[in-house]
Design an enzyme around this catalytic site. Structure first.
Site, PDB file in Angstrom:
ATOM      1  N   GLU A  90      -9.785  -1.665   9.699  1.00  0.00           N
ATOM      2  CA  GLU A  90      -9.764  -1.868   8.255  1.00  0.00           C
ATOM      3  C   GLU A  90      -8.346  -1.862   7.696  1.00  0.00           C
ATOM      4  O   GLU A  90      -7.473  -1.150   8.185  1.00  0.00           O
ATOM      5  CB  GLU A  90     -10.614  -0.793   7.570  1.00  0.00           C
ATOM      6  CG  GLU A  90     -12.075  -0.918   7.983  1.00  0.00           C
ATOM      7  CD  GLU A  90     -13.028  -0.016   7.225  1.00  0.00           C
ATOM      8  OE1 GLU A  90     -14.201  -0.386   7.123  1.00  0.00           O
ATOM      9  OE2 GLU A  90     -12.616   1.049   6.738  1.00  0.00           O
ATOM     10  N   CYS A 103      -2.133  -0.856   3.160  1.00  0.00           N
ATOM     11  CA  CYS A 103      -2.312   0.215   4.141  1.00  0.00           C
ATOM     12  C   CYS A 103      -2.844  -0.414   5.431  1.00  0.00           C
ATOM     13  O   CYS A 103      -3.934  -0.986   5.451  1.00  0.00           O
ATOM     14  CB  CYS A 103      -3.291   1.244   3.571  1.00  0.00           C
ATOM     15  SG  CYS A 103      -3.642   2.594   4.701  1.00  0.00           S
ATOM     16  N   CYS A 110      -8.837   6.577  16.892  1.00  0.00           N
ATOM     17  CA  CYS A 110      -7.673   7.434  17.112  1.00  0.00           C
ATOM     18  C   CYS A 110      -8.067   8.502  18.114  1.00  0.00           C
ATOM     19  O   CYS A 110      -9.174   9.036  18.061  1.00  0.00           O
ATOM     20  CB  CYS A 110      -7.220   8.078  15.803  1.00  0.00           C
ATOM     21  SG  CYS A 110      -5.710   9.063  15.994  1.00  0.00           S
ATOM     22  N   CYS A 114      -8.123  14.913  14.696  1.00  0.00           N
ATOM     23  CA  CYS A 114      -7.982  15.811  13.538  1.00  0.00           C
ATOM     24  C   CYS A 114      -9.386  15.999  12.966  1.00  0.00           C
ATOM     25  O   CYS A 114     -10.128  15.027  12.810  1.00  0.00           O
ATOM     26  CB  CYS A 114      -7.039  15.223  12.494  1.00  0.00           C
ATOM     27  SG  CYS A 114      -5.393  14.917  13.150  1.00  0.00           S
ATOM     28  N   CYS A 117     -10.815  14.022   9.675  1.00  0.00           N
ATOM     29  CA  CYS A 117     -10.541  12.582   9.567  1.00  0.00           C
ATOM     30  C   CYS A 117     -11.664  11.781  10.216  1.00  0.00           C
ATOM     31  O   CYS A 117     -11.996  12.002  11.384  1.00  0.00           O
ATOM     32  CB  CYS A 117      -9.209  12.277  10.250  1.00  0.00           C
ATOM     33  SG  CYS A 117      -8.863  10.515  10.386  1.00  0.00           S
ATOM     34  N   CYS A 343      -8.332   7.324   1.630  1.00  0.00           N
ATOM     35  CA  CYS A 343      -7.716   7.937   2.821  1.00  0.00           C
ATOM     36  C   CYS A 343      -8.769   8.646   3.650  1.00  0.00           C
ATOM     37  O   CYS A 343      -9.567   9.408   3.117  1.00  0.00           O
ATOM     38  CB  CYS A 343      -6.741   9.035   2.426  1.00  0.00           C
ATOM     39  SG  CYS A 343      -5.366   8.488   1.506  1.00  0.00           S
TER      40      CYS A 343
HETATM   41  N1  SAH Z   1      -2.497   8.969  12.045  1.00  0.00           N
HETATM   42  C1  SAH Z   1      -1.549   8.996  10.995  1.00  0.00           C
HETATM   43  C2  SAH Z   1      -1.764   7.963   9.925  1.00  0.00           C
HETATM   44  C3  SAH Z   1      -3.166   7.664   9.474  1.00  0.00           C
HETATM   45  S1  SAH Z   1      -4.009   8.813   8.470  1.00  0.00           S
HETATM   46  C4  SAH Z   1      -1.479  10.369  10.389  1.00  0.00           C
HETATM   47  O1  SAH Z   1      -2.320  11.198  10.681  1.00  0.00           O
HETATM   48  O2  SAH Z   1      -0.524  10.617   9.648  1.00  0.00           O
HETATM   49  C5  SAH Z   1      -3.230   8.722   6.871  1.00  0.00           C
HETATM   50  C6  SAH Z   1      -3.343  10.034   6.074  1.00  0.00           C
HETATM   51  O3  SAH Z   1      -4.689  10.266   5.623  1.00  0.00           O
HETATM   52  C7  SAH Z   1      -2.960  11.227   6.933  1.00  0.00           C
HETATM   53  O4  SAH Z   1      -2.144  12.114   6.216  1.00  0.00           O
HETATM   54  C8  SAH Z   1      -4.310  11.829   7.209  1.00  0.00           C
HETATM   55  O5  SAH Z   1      -4.199  13.159   7.576  1.00  0.00           O
HETATM   56  C9  SAH Z   1      -5.023  11.613   5.907  1.00  0.00           C
HETATM   57  N2  SAH Z   1      -6.480  11.805   6.000  1.00  0.00           N
HETATM   58  C10 SAH Z   1      -7.259  11.681   7.091  1.00  0.00           C
HETATM   59  N3  SAH Z   1      -8.547  11.940   6.786  1.00  0.00           N
HETATM   60  C11 SAH Z   1      -8.593  12.240   5.479  1.00  0.00           C
HETATM   61  C12 SAH Z   1      -9.640  12.574   4.566  1.00  0.00           C
HETATM   62  N4  SAH Z   1     -10.906  12.635   4.973  1.00  0.00           N
HETATM   63  N5  SAH Z   1      -9.317  12.798   3.283  1.00  0.00           N
HETATM   64  C13 SAH Z   1      -8.032  12.683   2.872  1.00  0.00           C
HETATM   65  N6  SAH Z   1      -7.009  12.373   3.665  1.00  0.00           N
HETATM   66  C14 SAH Z   1      -7.266  12.149   4.965  1.00  0.00           C
HETATM   67 FE1  SF4 Z   2      -5.623  10.183  14.003  1.00  0.00          FE
HETATM   68 FE2  SF4 Z   2      -6.890  10.719  11.727  1.00  0.00          FE
HETATM   69 FE3  SF4 Z   2      -5.385  12.589  12.889  1.00  0.00          FE
HETATM   70 FE4  SF4 Z   2      -4.201  10.466  11.730  1.00  0.00          FE
HETATM   71  S1  SF4 Z   2      -5.417  12.062  10.681  1.00  0.00           S
HETATM   72  S2  SF4 Z   2      -3.737  11.383  13.759  1.00  0.00           S
HETATM   73  S3  SF4 Z   2      -5.740   8.882  12.186  1.00  0.00           S
HETATM   74  S4  SF4 Z   2      -7.252  11.698  13.761  1.00  0.00           S
END
Ligand code: SAH
Ligand code: SF4
Length: 367
Positions: A90, A103, A110, A114, A117, A343
């Site tokens: 996406e 974006c 991934c 985390c 996420c 996000c």
């Molecule tokens: N993998 C990279 C970039 C993609 S995520 C990273 O982790 O930085 C982009 C941002 O969205 C990151 O700061 C991530 O932690 C945040 N993010 C992920 N899941 C989210 C959620 N459910 N609500 C708000 N922010 C989120």
């Molecule tokens: Fe991967 Fe989501 Fe963690 Fe970013 S926030 S490193 S996309 S698992």
């Protein structure tokens, strides 16, 4: 067939040189492909017919396919883009008064898990190619340009003024392809974006941050999300490999070459998990030697996440503590929620190839 969208200008010049062609052909090709959005060699009128024919035999300019385009009530746009028959990713465009931000995704899924996420929960399939990464910019550019009623944008005008590598995936885990794609974004013959307007967000892959500072020092955002190792080990598990002390040191090394004189720390606000007054004070202590700004992101929920969004009042208290210590703090406005483009809501379609420790959530529950 070689897809010329996979090359930056230097690589394309090399490719032409190997075929006995002049290096300036690379510049011409970059302009046609990226500046004008032309994919048919026949339309490239300043290239000799004989070379156009040669190109058509050996090469192609092949964009990924758009499976779905959705527009949110607030103008945010989301494209579901096919990576191959099994997977899609996406891309999201966020229009604001003074800028238009795209974006971009870097991987199908991934691998970093985390816990908050949805991309991380889905698992991982593969890295995106350069063509698939830069293709997201090409597709969005084209679609927005036509939507605005232009065949070609007037000189100096841009609908997409900023790019953030914040979509699906960890960009530094797909290092080579992401760097090549960003070089194309910065190339004046292609998109001509300044290094300040391209931001890479990482969960903190320290060795790759050091490489990036040498190879392509764009603006840096770091997903911090926790002010101490005990908590970060749980919610951003890569922290066990690159703990906070090492991460803070890497941020300072990066600042030597960064186009802005600060790192942006992203901090997702999870109700009762990382959002207390004590966490805010720990955070101040942690970053005290790093030039930084904060971007607080209210958690965007998805089914089965197990987390809640911090209360508005808690976010305000947290923000005020950081601001009173002299920091610039923004609270990210949630955009595109009605089309699942906010996000952490980007899910695409990922055929997981890993053995996850957490059970995978069915895609249907997320998209
Ligand atoms: N993998 C990279 C970039 C993609 S995520 C990273 O982790 O930085 C982009 C941002 O969205 C990151 O700061 C991530 O932690 C945040 N993010 C992920 N899941 C989210 C959620 N459910 N609500 C708000 N922010 C989120
Ligand atoms: Fe991967 Fe989501 Fe963690 Fe970013 S926030 S490193 S996309 S698992």
């Amino acid at each position: 067939m070689v897809n010329l969208l996979n090359f930056n200008q230097q690589q394309l010049a090399q490719w032409f040189a190997e075929r006995g062609e002049k290096p300036f052909r690379a510049k011409q090709l970059m302009r046609w492909m990226h500046h004008f959005g032309v994919t048919d060699f026949e339309q490239m009128t300043d290239i000799a017919k004989s070379l156009r024919e040669k190109l058509a035999v050996e090469a192609e300019i092949s964009l990924p396919t758009v499976q779905l385009e959705r527009v949110s009530n607030d103008g945010t746009r989301k494209w579901l883009i096919g990576a191959d028959t099994a997977n899609s990713i996406e891309t999201v465009f966020i229009p604001e008064d003074d800028r238009g931000t795209l974006c971009i995704s870097s991987q199908v899924g991934c691998a970093l898990e985390c816990t908050f996420c949805s991309t991380g929960r889905q698992g991982f399939n593969r890295n995106l190619s350069v063509a698939e990464i830069i293709g997201q910019l090409a597709i969005a550019n084209q679609s927005l340009r036509l939507e605005a009623g232009y065949d070609l944008l007037p000189a100096g005008e841009r609908i997409i003024s900023n790019v953030v590598m914040m979509g699906m995936g960890e960009p530094l885990a797909n290092y080579d392809n992401v760097v090549t794609a960003m070089q194309i974004m910065l190339d004046d013959s292609a998109y001509g974006l300044s290094r300040r307007r391209v931001t890479l967000s990482t969960s903190g892959l320290v060795p790759a941050m050091d490489r990036l500072k040498e190879d392509c020092p764009v603006a840096l955002a770091v997903s911090l999300h926790a002010p101490n190792d005990a908590l970060r080990d749980v919610i951003v598990p890569i922290n066990k490999k690159y703990p906070l002390k090492a991460l803070m040191a890497a941020c300072n090394r990066y600042l030597e070459k960064a186009p802005r004189d600060f790192v942006t720390f992203e901090y997702v606000m999870l109700d009762g998990v990382n959002d207390t007054v004590e966490h805010a004070h720990q955070l101040l202590e942690l970053v005290k030697n790093v030039s930084c700004k904060f971007n607080l992101i209210p958690f965007n929920p998805f089914p089965g996440s197990g987390y809640g969004t911090s209360k508005q009042s808690h976010i305000q208290v947290f923000r005020d503590i950081l601001m009173q210590a002299g920091y610039v703090v923004t609270v990210r406005k949630t955009r595109g929620e009605d089309i699942d483009a906010a996000c952490g809501q980007l899910a695409g379609v990922v055929l997981d190839k890993t053995n996850r420790t957490t059970k995978r959530i069915p895609i249907e529950a997320i998209t």
